[in-house]
Design a protein around this motif. Structure first.
Motif, PDB file in Angstrom:
ATOM      1  N   PRO A  73       0.825  -1.193   0.000  1.00  0.00           N
ATOM      2  CA  PRO A  73       0.000   0.000   0.000  1.00  0.00           C
ATOM      3  C   PRO A  73       0.863   1.249   0.000  1.00  0.00           C
ATOM      4  O   PRO A  73       1.972   1.239   0.543  1.00  0.00           O
ATOM      5  N   PRO A  74       0.387   2.332  -0.612  1.00  0.00           N
ATOM      6  CA  PRO A  74       1.189   3.553  -0.671  1.00  0.00           C
ATOM      7  C   PRO A  74       1.343   4.189   0.704  1.00  0.00           C
ATOM      8  O   PRO A  74       0.500   4.026   1.575  1.00  0.00           O
ATOM      9  N   ARG A  75       2.420   4.906   0.886  1.00  0.00           N
ATOM     10  CA  ARG A  75       2.672   5.612   2.137  1.00  0.00           C
ATOM     11  C   ARG A  75       1.795   6.873   2.171  1.00  0.00           C
ATOM     12  O   ARG A  75       1.596   7.519   1.156  1.00  0.00           O
ATOM     13  N   PRO A  76       1.278   7.259   3.346  1.00  0.00           N
ATOM     14  CA  PRO A  76       0.426   8.436   3.420  1.00  0.00           C
ATOM     15  C   PRO A  76       1.228   9.710   3.178  1.00  0.00           C
ATOM     16  O   PRO A  76       2.388   9.815   3.580  1.00  0.00           O
ATOM     17  N   ALA A  77       0.595  10.668   2.512  1.00  0.00           N
ATOM     18  CA  ALA A  77       1.231  11.948   2.233  1.00  0.00           C
ATOM     19  C   ALA A  77       0.834  12.941   3.322  1.00  0.00           C
ATOM     20  O   ALA A  77      -0.319  13.004   3.733  1.00  0.00           O
ATOM     21  N   VAL A  78       1.810  13.711   3.795  1.00  0.00           N
ATOM     22  CA  VAL A  78       1.559  14.706   4.831  1.00  0.00           C
ATOM     23  C   VAL A  78       1.589  16.080   4.170  1.00  0.00           C
ATOM     24  O   VAL A  78       2.528  16.402   3.452  1.00  0.00           O
ATOM     25  N   PRO A  79       0.564  16.918   4.384  1.00  0.00           N
ATOM     26  CA  PRO A  79       0.559  18.240   3.775  1.00  0.00           C
ATOM     27  C   PRO A  79       1.735  19.081   4.266  1.00  0.00           C
ATOM     28  O   PRO A  79       2.130  18.999   5.432  1.00  0.00           O
ATOM     29  N   ALA A  80       2.292  19.918   3.370  1.00  0.00           N
ATOM     30  CA  ALA A  80       3.472  20.715   3.683  1.00  0.00           C
ATOM     31  C   ALA A  80       3.171  21.825   4.691  1.00  0.00           C
ATOM     32  O   ALA A  80       3.857  21.978   5.691  1.00  0.00           O
TER      33      ALA A  80
ATOM     34  N   LYS B 207      -6.847  13.921  10.640  1.00  0.00           N
ATOM     35  CA  LYS B 207      -6.939  13.317   9.303  1.00  0.00           C
ATOM     36  C   LYS B 207      -5.687  12.481   9.005  1.00  0.00           C
ATOM     37  O   LYS B 207      -5.783  11.357   8.506  1.00  0.00           O
ATOM     38  N   VAL B 208      -4.521  13.017   9.329  1.00  0.00           N
ATOM     39  CA  VAL B 208      -3.264  12.303   9.075  1.00  0.00           C
ATOM     40  C   VAL B 208      -3.187  11.050   9.938  1.00  0.00           C
ATOM     41  O   VAL B 208      -2.788   9.976   9.461  1.00  0.00           O
ATOM     42  N   LYS B 209      -3.600  11.156  11.218  1.00  0.00           N
ATOM     43  CA  LYS B 209      -3.590   9.979  12.083  1.00  0.00           C
ATOM     44  C   LYS B 209      -4.513   8.899  11.549  1.00  0.00           C
ATOM     45  O   LYS B 209      -4.198   7.715  11.596  1.00  0.00           O
ATOM     46  N   LYS B 210      -5.674   9.297  11.040  1.00  0.00           N
ATOM     47  CA  LYS B 210      -6.608   8.329  10.463  1.00  0.00           C
ATOM     48  C   LYS B 210      -6.007   7.687   9.216  1.00  0.00           C
ATOM     49  O   LYS B 210      -6.106   6.472   9.025  1.00  0.00           O
ATOM     50  N   GLN B 211      -5.364   8.480   8.376  1.00  0.00           N
ATOM     51  CA  GLN B 211      -4.727   7.937   7.177  1.00  0.00           C
ATOM     52  C   GLN B 211      -3.627   6.941   7.546  1.00  0.00           C
ATOM     53  O   GLN B 211      -3.514   5.873   6.942  1.00  0.00           O
ATOM     54  N   ILE B 212      -2.847   7.276   8.559  1.00  0.00           N
ATOM     55  CA  ILE B 212      -1.766   6.391   8.989  1.00  0.00           C
ATOM     56  C   ILE B 212      -2.338   5.091   9.544  1.00  0.00           C
ATOM     57  O   ILE B 212      -1.841   4.000   9.258  1.00  0.00           O
ATOM     58  N   ALA B 213      -3.407   5.202  10.339  1.00  0.00           N
ATOM     59  CA  ALA B 213      -4.039   4.001  10.889  1.00  0.00           C
ATOM     60  C   ALA B 213      -4.609   3.122   9.779  1.00  0.00           C
ATOM     61  O   ALA B 213      -4.462   1.892   9.798  1.00  0.00           O
ATOM     62  N   ASP B 214      -5.248   3.753   8.781  1.00  0.00           N
ATOM     63  CA  ASP B 214      -5.796   2.997   7.649  1.00  0.00           C
ATOM     64  C   ASP B 214      -4.678   2.311   6.867  1.00  0.00           C
ATOM     65  O   ASP B 214      -4.802   1.151   6.461  1.00  0.00           O
ATOM     66  N   GLN B 215      -3.571   3.014   6.657  1.00  0.00           N
ATOM     67  CA  GLN B 215      -2.437   2.448   5.936  1.00  0.00           C
ATOM     68  C   GLN B 215      -1.830   1.285   6.717  1.00  0.00           C
ATOM     69  O   GLN B 215      -1.409   0.289   6.136  1.00  0.00           O
TER      70      GLN B 215
ATOM     71  N   VAL C 108      -3.435  -0.764   8.728  1.00  0.00           N
ATOM     72  CA  VAL C 108      -4.337  -1.904   8.565  1.00  0.00           C
ATOM     73  C   VAL C 108      -4.080  -2.578   7.221  1.00  0.00           C
ATOM     74  O   VAL C 108      -3.988  -3.808   7.132  1.00  0.00           O
ATOM     75  N   LEU C 109      -3.949  -1.771   6.155  1.00  0.00           N
ATOM     76  CA  LEU C 109      -3.669  -2.330   4.827  1.00  0.00           C
ATOM     77  C   LEU C 109      -2.308  -3.035   4.804  1.00  0.00           C
ATOM     78  O   LEU C 109      -2.162  -4.101   4.207  1.00  0.00           O
ATOM     79  N   ARG C 110      -1.311  -2.430   5.466  1.00  0.00           N
ATOM     80  CA  ARG C 110       0.026  -3.026   5.482  1.00  0.00           C
ATOM     81  C   ARG C 110       0.004  -4.368   6.211  1.00  0.00           C
ATOM     82  O   ARG C 110       0.616  -5.334   5.765  1.00  0.00           O
ATOM     83  N   LYS C 111      -0.713  -4.447   7.319  1.00  0.00           N
ATOM     84  CA  LYS C 111      -0.792  -5.706   8.060  1.00  0.00           C
ATOM     85  C   LYS C 111      -1.471  -6.791   7.229  1.00  0.00           C
ATOM     86  O   LYS C 111      -1.022  -7.938   7.212  1.00  0.00           O
ATOM     87  N   ALA C 112      -2.539  -6.435   6.518  1.00  0.00           N
ATOM     88  CA  ALA C 112      -3.214  -7.407   5.656  1.00  0.00           C
ATOM     89  C   ALA C 112      -2.278  -7.855   4.529  1.00  0.00           C
ATOM     90  O   ALA C 112      -2.201  -9.044   4.197  1.00  0.00           O
ATOM     91  N   TYR C 113      -1.566  -6.906   3.943  1.00  0.00           N
ATOM     92  CA  TYR C 113      -0.606  -7.219   2.890  1.00  0.00           C
ATOM     93  C   TYR C 113       0.483  -8.160   3.413  1.00  0.00           C
ATOM     94  O   TYR C 113       0.813  -9.162   2.780  1.00  0.00           O
ATOM     95  N   CYS C 114       1.004  -7.856   4.608  1.00  0.00           N
ATOM     96  CA  CYS C 114       2.075  -8.674   5.186  1.00  0.00           C
ATOM     97  C   CYS C 114       1.594 -10.085   5.496  1.00  0.00           C
ATOM     98  O   CYS C 114       2.319 -11.052   5.273  1.00  0.00           O
ATOM     99  N   GLU C 115       0.382 -10.202   5.998  1.00  0.00           N
ATOM    100  CA  GLU C 115      -0.137 -11.537   6.300  1.00  0.00           C
ATOM    101  C   GLU C 115      -0.281 -12.363   5.023  1.00  0.00           C
ATOM    102  O   GLU C 115       0.094 -13.533   4.987  1.00  0.00           O
ATOM    103  N   LYS C 116      -0.786 -11.740   3.961  1.00  0.00           N
ATOM    104  CA  LYS C 116      -0.929 -12.455   2.696  1.00  0.00           C
ATOM    105  C   LYS C 116       0.448 -12.817   2.128  1.00  0.00           C
ATOM    106  O   LYS C 116       0.655 -13.938   1.643  1.00  0.00           O
TER     107      LYS C 116
END
Length: 143
Positions: free
Chosen positions: A59-66, A79-87, A89-97
């Motif tokens: 999954p792509p890394r979250p972008a932080v506004p400048a 918003k950034v914390k939510k994006q990081i948390a979502d990323q 979750v995706l990374r953990k699913a990717y790693c398990e697969k």
């Protein structure tokens, strides 16, 4: 080089013993996830259904506004914390697969894949290539 030749030779010699065997997954007392062809003694394990194929892109890394106005900083932080948390979750699913695919490739010399409804067996060269790709993906993305 000799080690890889030895491992490949052992895999070929043992291939009749591990034809399409099941892979078991369990978590030990330290929280470490294990994959093996044999279930652990005295511990609950689940049978893993492999999804053999190319390792999906991480999954792509979250972008932080400048820069943002000071009044909106809390909203941006949330918003950034939510994006990081979502990323995460995706990374953990990717790693398990990816780890499941790696276990399947390591424990089975005869690996089959389905492409457009047609099932075919991977050659040893294709299996070794996928094994290297999957190991590299796990090392890079699942530390």
């Amino acid at each position: 080089m000799r080690r890889s030749i030895l491992i490949t030779g052992l895999l070929l010699a043992l291939s009749p013993l591990c034809q399409a065997g099941q892979i078991y997954k369990w978590v030990d007392a330290q929280g470490q996830t294990h994959f093996d062809a044999q279930p652990p003694a005295g511990q609950a394990a689940t049978v893993v259904t492999p999804a053999i194929g190319s390792v999906p892109a991480p999954p792509p890394r979250p972008a932080v506004p400048a820069s943002t106005p000071v009044g909106d900083q809390k909203a941006v932080d949330a918003k950034v914390k939510k994006q990081i948390a979502d990323q995460e979750v995706l990374r953990k699913a990717y790693c398990e697969k990816a780890r499941t695919n790696l276990a399947q490739l390591e424990n089975n010399a005869r690996v089959r894949e389905e492409i457009n409804g047609e099932v075919r067996r991977l050659t040893e060269e294709e299996r070794q290539t996928r094994l290297l790709e999957t190991r590299k993906a796990v090392e890079e993305n699942c530390s």
